[in-house]
Design a protein around this motif. Structure first.
Motif, PDB file in Angstrom:
ATOM      1  N   THR A 119       0.859  -1.172   0.000  1.00 26.85           N
ATOM      2  CA  THR A 119       0.000   0.000   0.000  1.00 26.85           C
ATOM      3  C   THR A 119       0.902   1.230   0.000  1.00 26.85           C
ATOM      4  O   THR A 119       2.130   1.109   0.008  1.00 26.85           O
ATOM      5  CB  THR A 119      -0.905   0.038   1.248  1.00 26.85           C
ATOM      6  OG1 THR A 119      -0.096   0.360   2.401  1.00 26.85           O
ATOM      7  CG2 THR A 119      -1.595  -1.299   1.481  1.00 26.85           C
ATOM      8  N   ALA A 120       0.298   2.382   0.007  1.00 25.59           N
ATOM      9  CA  ALA A 120       1.093   3.613   0.089  1.00 25.59           C
ATOM     10  C   ALA A 120       1.855   3.684   1.403  1.00 25.59           C
ATOM     11  O   ALA A 120       2.907   4.326   1.495  1.00 25.59           O
ATOM     12  CB  ALA A 120       0.192   4.829  -0.077  1.00 25.59           C
ATOM     13  N   GLU A 121       1.342   2.987   2.432  1.00 27.26           N
ATOM     14  CA  GLU A 121       1.957   3.048   3.758  1.00 27.26           C
ATOM     15  C   GLU A 121       3.099   2.061   3.932  1.00 27.26           C
ATOM     16  O   GLU A 121       4.014   2.287   4.736  1.00 27.26           O
ATOM     17  CB  GLU A 121       0.897   2.769   4.829  1.00 27.26           C
ATOM     18  CG  GLU A 121      -0.243   3.771   4.870  1.00 27.26           C
ATOM     19  CD  GLU A 121      -1.283   3.374   5.894  1.00 27.26           C
ATOM     20  OE1 GLU A 121      -0.897   2.942   7.000  1.00 27.26           O
ATOM     21  OE2 GLU A 121      -2.484   3.457   5.586  1.00 27.26           O
ATOM     22  N   GLY A 122       3.049   0.937   3.213  1.00 22.99           N
ATOM     23  CA  GLY A 122       4.073  -0.072   3.407  1.00 22.99           C
ATOM     24  C   GLY A 122       3.686  -1.380   2.757  1.00 22.99           C
ATOM     25  O   GLY A 122       2.815  -1.417   1.870  1.00 22.99           O
ATOM     26  N   PRO A 139       4.799  -0.406   8.053  1.00 19.38           N
ATOM     27  CA  PRO A 139       5.226   0.886   7.480  1.00 19.38           C
ATOM     28  C   PRO A 139       6.620   0.797   6.870  1.00 19.38           C
ATOM     29  O   PRO A 139       7.473   0.025   7.322  1.00 19.38           O
ATOM     30  CB  PRO A 139       5.195   1.824   8.684  1.00 19.38           C
ATOM     31  CG  PRO A 139       4.238   1.197   9.640  1.00 19.38           C
ATOM     32  CD  PRO A 139       4.414  -0.280   9.465  1.00 19.38           C
ATOM     33  N   TRP A 140       6.871   1.594   5.865  1.00 12.73           N
ATOM     34  CA  TRP A 140       8.139   1.560   5.151  1.00 12.73           C
ATOM     35  C   TRP A 140       9.329   1.755   6.080  1.00 12.73           C
ATOM     36  O   TRP A 140      10.379   1.130   5.889  1.00 12.73           O
ATOM     37  CB  TRP A 140       8.156   2.626   4.048  1.00 12.73           C
ATOM     38  CG  TRP A 140       7.153   2.407   2.960  1.00 12.73           C
ATOM     39  CD1 TRP A 140       6.085   3.201   2.645  1.00 12.73           C
ATOM     40  CD2 TRP A 140       7.114   1.307   2.028  1.00 12.73           C
ATOM     41  NE1 TRP A 140       5.374   2.674   1.602  1.00 12.73           N
ATOM     42  CE2 TRP A 140       5.985   1.510   1.193  1.00 12.73           C
ATOM     43  CE3 TRP A 140       7.901   0.173   1.827  1.00 12.73           C
ATOM     44  CZ2 TRP A 140       5.640   0.623   0.168  1.00 12.73           C
ATOM     45  CZ3 TRP A 140       7.568  -0.710   0.810  1.00 12.73           C
ATOM     46  CH2 TRP A 140       6.454  -0.480  -0.003  1.00 12.73           C
ATOM     47  N   ASP A 141       9.173   2.610   7.096  1.00 10.51           N
ATOM     48  CA  ASP A 141      10.322   2.886   7.955  1.00 10.51           C
ATOM     49  C   ASP A 141      10.554   1.808   9.012  1.00 10.51           C
ATOM     50  O   ASP A 141      11.500   1.896   9.792  1.00 10.51           O
ATOM     51  CB  ASP A 141      10.185   4.253   8.627  1.00 10.51           C
ATOM     52  CG  ASP A 141       9.006   4.346   9.581  1.00 10.51           C
ATOM     53  OD1 ASP A 141       8.184   3.398   9.623  1.00 10.51           O
ATOM     54  OD2 ASP A 141       8.882   5.365  10.288  1.00 10.51           O
ATOM     55  N   ARG A 142       9.690   0.778   9.007  1.00  9.02           N
ATOM     56  CA  ARG A 142       9.879  -0.345   9.931  1.00  9.02           C
ATOM     57  C   ARG A 142      10.358  -1.611   9.222  1.00  9.02           C
ATOM     58  O   ARG A 142      10.449  -2.664   9.835  1.00  9.02           O
ATOM     59  CB  ARG A 142       8.572  -0.638  10.665  1.00  9.02           C
ATOM     60  CG  ARG A 142       8.161   0.404  11.718  1.00  9.02           C
ATOM     61  CD  ARG A 142       9.246   0.563  12.781  1.00  9.02           C
ATOM     62  NE  ARG A 142       8.767   1.245  13.958  1.00  9.02           N
ATOM     63  CZ  ARG A 142       8.350   0.640  15.072  1.00  9.02           C
ATOM     64  NH1 ARG A 142       8.355  -0.666  15.138  1.00  9.02           N
ATOM     65  NH2 ARG A 142       7.947   1.345  16.102  1.00  9.02           N
TER      66      ARG A 142
END
Length: 498
Positions: free
Chosen positions: A191-194, A280-283
């Motif tokens: 998704t856009a979030e991850g 999420p992408w940063d995780r």
């Protein structure tokens, strides 16, 4: 499902948390924790979980009570953080860290194998080698940066972390192929979030009492398993995360005198379900790179893990030795057979202590960056030995205790004005040992070897570093230096041919 970037820890103060702050973080989170068919709203007050929650709070408090050994200043912020986050730069650092880990293990007598320092040690090893996470071609630089940032967060917010690293057993004939497995956790979309992940993993020890959970590499993946090559960490209140805990062994409602260990040290274990969870992408630390997934041994995390687990096991062995010795003394058992068994446990204690000490004395800096690690060959045999010694210790305590383990009055019986005189008359020990003191020791011994907690502990010790058989095979096949052994055989063969 939607993702979550929430944190279950307080950000108002950074650095080592207190027990009260740890419990407040657990109360603030809305997690899907199931125990014995019941979804638990507050693990800090529920009778099946509150004992362990408050024991873990005491571990957080202990790091402050033993601050000189358990805390050190963050290299960047100078905030006090737990010693298990340290990346040692000298032998003195290794010794300091070992001392702190020992103090922390004493809070649970070594009976809790997954106190937060366990995962802290793993992630300090992971973060010591960002180049491994980035990959040989730097194709995963973002994942490596996320991993390093997460390790800093883990340390500075004093997060209690659990993990799930093993795929569920469905069919042992095909499980190892991985590819196409519709049960094991895998990537199913973006998704856009991850990324979106679905599937199950085991075994999330400490799950009800953790702030976050981590997924990271375990057994090597075969080619074509990109969807399964994942590593990330998430708060436990992330939508779609569910934890199905095993039956409680905590003896809810029991007097702590009757169940001194079960009432305090049931750290729980859970099957973790990822029901279309957004990461999420940063995780995300690894997203589909099998080569990087299979290279984690290069980070040095495994020796950190073995170091922490051996220190914890040493505390448990010493506790067991003291308990077995006290039992024998209380019933005047100084027979050769009992002394032999007690001496056997003493041998386990001393060899484990020697391994820990040798791991420091022969520890060394990694060549390319100067990071210090314990000496692997000193600790590697412990992975197999402890898995056989711990069950043997249980057997020895059972043999020494014999029927006496089953003749232990309860707190209510001791407090009953009619029963107490009879108990004092007929259930006291040798050499003036009172009936109450004898009951306290033998009830503790039964909780160690015969209760539900004891059964879980038996299983844990047999398999928490994989089985003794697998570890022996691995040591022989790829981990043991045969140079001198081969030289000795060659020398004798040369003599024989003269």
């Amino acid at each position: 499902a939607t993702g979550s970037n929430s944190s279950t820890t307080s950000t108002s103060s950074m650095g080592a948390r207190t027990g009260a702050e740890f419990l407040a973080g657990l109360r603030a989170a809305d997690r899907a924790i199931w125990v014995d068919g019941e979804k638990i709203d507050d693990v800090t007050s529920h009778p099946k979980l509150s004992g362990a929650a408050h024991t873990l709070a005491s571990v957080f408090d202990r790091q402050h009570a033993c601050a000189d050994e358990c805390l050190f200043p963050d290299p960047e912020t100078q905030e006090p953080i737990n010693v298990s986050h340290m990346l040692p730069r000298s032998r003195e650092d290794l010794r300091f860290r070992n001392s702190g880990l020992t103090r922390l293990s004493e809070a649970t007598m070594g009976l809790m194998g997954r106190t937060p320092d366990c995962m802290n040690m793993k992630f300090s090893g992971f973060a010591s080698a960002p180049s491994v996470w980035a990959g040989a071609d730097n194709s995963n630089e973002r994942g490596a940066a996320n991993l390093v940032a997460y390790q800093h967060k883990l340390a500075r917010e004093d997060i209690a972390l659990t993990h799930t690293i093993i795929q569920p057993t469905v069919d042992k004939r095909t499980d190892s192929s991985i590819v196409g497995n519709q049960v094991t956790i895998r990537k199913v979309g973006e998704t856009a979030e991850g990324i979106v992940v679905r599937g199950g993993r085991v075994l999330a020890t400490l799950a009800p009492f953790a702030d976050e959970t981590a997924v990271y590499p375990a057994l090597p993946l075969p080619p074509g398993a990109e969807d399964y090559a994942l590593a990330f960490a998430l708060p436990l209140d992330t939508p779609g995360l569910k934890f199905l805990c095993r039956d409680a062994a905590s003896a809810p409602g029991a007097d702590p005198f009757d169940r001194p260990l079960s009432s305090r040290f049931d750290e729980q274990d859970a099957f973790c379900i990822f029901d279309d969870v957004v990461v999420p992408w940063d995780r995300i630390f690894i997203d589909g790179d099998v080569n990087i997934y299979n290279s984690m041994h290069l980070t040095g995390f495994a020796i950190n893990m073995t170091s922490q687990s051996t220190i914890r096991a040493l505390t448990k062995l010493e506790f067991a030795y003291g308990l077995a010795t006290r039992m024998a003394e209380m019933i005047g058992d100084h027979s050769p057979a009992t002394n032999d068994m007690l001496g056997e446990v003493a041998c386990y204690v001393q060899v484990t202590r020697n391994a820990v000490e040798l791991s420091i004395e022969h520890g060394a800096a990694r060549e390319h960056d100067g990071a210090w690690f314990p000496h692997g060959p000193a600790l590697d045999p412990m992975r197999a030995l402890l898995a056989t010694w711990m069950p043997r210790v249980n057997e020895i305590i059972t043999l020494i205790g014999s029927h006496n383990l089953l003749t232990t009055p309860t707190r209510r019986q001791l407090d009953d004005p009619e029963m107490r005189p009879l108990i004092d008359e007929m259930l006291h020990g040798a050499d003036g040992v009172t009936a109450e003191d004898r009951a306290a020791v033998f009830r503790m011994a039964w909780d160690f070897v015969g209760s539900g907690l004891a059964g879980r502990g038996f299983l844990y010790e047999r398999f928490y570093l994989t089985s003794a058989t697998r570890n022996r095979q691995m040591l022989h096949q790829r981990g043991f230096d045969r140079t001198r052994a081969n030289a000795l055989v060659d020398a004798m063969l040369a003599l024989a041919r003269r």
